[in-house]
Design a protein around this motif. Structure first.
Motif, PDB file in Angstrom:
ATOM      1  N   LEU A  10     -31.396 -14.964   1.700  1.00  0.00           N
ATOM      2  CA  LEU A  10     -30.113 -15.061   2.394  1.00  0.00           C
ATOM      3  C   LEU A  10     -30.309 -15.540   3.826  1.00  0.00           C
ATOM      4  N   LEU A  38     -29.937 -19.085  -4.930  1.00  0.00           N
ATOM      5  CA  LEU A  38     -30.120 -17.726  -5.434  1.00  0.00           C
ATOM      6  C   LEU A  38     -30.028 -17.681  -6.958  1.00  0.00           C
ATOM      7  N   VAL A  57     -24.682  -6.119  -0.563  1.00  0.00           N
ATOM      8  CA  VAL A  57     -25.943  -6.383  -1.260  1.00  0.00           C
ATOM      9  C   VAL A  57     -26.558  -5.071  -1.726  1.00  0.00           C
ATOM     10  N   PHE A  73     -23.768 -12.853  -3.137  1.00  0.00           N
ATOM     11  CA  PHE A  73     -25.057 -12.200  -2.928  1.00  0.00           C
ATOM     12  C   PHE A  73     -25.039 -10.753  -3.430  1.00  0.00           C
ATOM     13  N   ILE A 126     -33.288 -10.850  -1.924  1.00  0.00           N
ATOM     14  CA  ILE A 126     -31.976 -11.411  -1.596  1.00  0.00           C
ATOM     15  C   ILE A 126     -31.795 -11.552  -0.095  1.00  0.00           C
TER      16      ILE A 126
END
Length: 337
Positions: free
Chosen positions: A58, A141, A219, A265, A54
């Motif tokens: 990101l 994502l 996250v 996220f 992630i």
């Protein structure tokens, strides 16, 4: 055709999904004497893999999106929106929301600025709904975890909520329910300095650092919760509460998401774990939409800008829209998974 499909599957699994990283982490865990298939080993693998994946995606996405966003400062965005009228303006506003801030709290100052500048209320609300719910980062994502069908459907239906919600608010003529200090505000038409390529890259990199610093705690929390769900909560419990056996799962997930504060996220790892445990697709996506669009902190911030009646209508429109879309996803999930 088969070659194209094979190439796409490789891109989705190995590039976006970073399956190679998951295998590498699993091998490292086994090499350290832990069993990656055990609860502890599986939790560690899920946490490390999802966190790295992630944060890497990101960073790349924010760099690209922020570079695009550098062409749409608030004054230029206001001018673009001012050229359109009716539902067309709501559609453009919702689309512009996809290249702006990643959480609802970050979107509210822009919403206030656009409203003070005299843009139609429905247009500004289409932007406010779209911005946290369906940014370009969420598309990539979601593709990395759920596949392109679910990702595209999520973004399209999120835009539908944004356009429909803004249009309805426009038709209700609720301008008098915006706080007086915003309706009476003045927006200075400040000339925008033309940025060069190096300036835009510098701006994009600064946004990467600032956004990563801001979202990293969420996250980590989201991945931690996802790891716990993935390896420690029994599958039959998830199926019982959020599976096909509970017709109210979508409503429960939407309500549960509202008090939380995170961007997309931070919610994706939780959604990933819930879906793997047997939760319905619509339940999972309703939870994500509820967290990103109707988080309690953003509602409190929005109350400073609008009066209770308008705030209540905004919450009702978003909640009903999210619930309807959740049930729709449940109905068509066999086509997407």
């Amino acid at each position: 055709m088969d070659m194209l499909k094979t190439g796409w599957n490789f891109f989705q699994n190995e590039v976006l999904g970073m399956a190679w990283l998951n295998r590498l982490i699993g091998n490292l865990i086994n090499a350290c004497g832990l069993d990656a298939t055990s609860k502890i080993g599986g939790s560690i693998q899920f946490f490390v893999y999802d966190t790295i994946k992630i944060m890497v995606l990101l960073g790349v996405l924010i760099l690209i999106i922020s570079y695009i966003q550098s062409y749409f400062p608030p004054e230029r965005t206001k001018k673009i929106l001012g050229r359109f009228h009716g539902i067309g303006a709501n559609i453009i506003s919702a689309l512009l929301g996809t290249v702006t801030p990643f959480c609802s709290c970050s979107s509210i100052p822009l919403f206030i600025g656009f409203t003070s500048a005299g843009l139609p209320l429905g247009v500004t609300f289409s932007f406010l709904i779209s911005s946290p719910m369906v940014d370009l980062g969420s598309l990539v994502l979601l593709m990395s975890i759920f596949g392109w069908k679910i990702a595209v459907a999520y973004v399209v239906l999120g835009l539908v909520i944004a356009v429909a919600g803004g249009t309805l608010i426009e038709k209700l003529h609720l301008e008098s329910y915006v706080e007086d200090f915003i309706r009476g505000g003045n927006s200075l038409d400040v000339p925008q300095e033309e940025l060069h390529f190096k300036d835009r890259i510098k701006y994009a990199w600064e946004q990467v650092l600032a956004t990563a610093k801001k979202v990293a705690p969420y996250v980590l929390i989201g991945v931690g919760i996802g790891a716990f769900i993935h390896d420690w909560i029994p599958e039959d419990f998830i199926v019982k509460v959020l599976g096909t056996g509970n017709p109210f799962g979508v409503i429960l997930a939407t309500i549960a998401g509202v008090p939380m504060y995170a961007d997309i996220f931070g919610t994706i790892p939780i959604a990933e774990a819930l879906l793997a445990k047997g939760a319905q697709l619509g339940v999972v996506l309703s939870f994500m939409m509820g967290v990103t669009t109707l988080s309690l902190p953003s509602v409190i911030m929005l109350r400073k800008a609008v009066k209770p009646k308008l705030l209540g209508i905004f919450i009702a429109i978003c909640t009903i829209g999210i619930i309807l879309i959740g049930y729709f996803f449940n109905a068509i999930s066999y086509l997407l998974i």
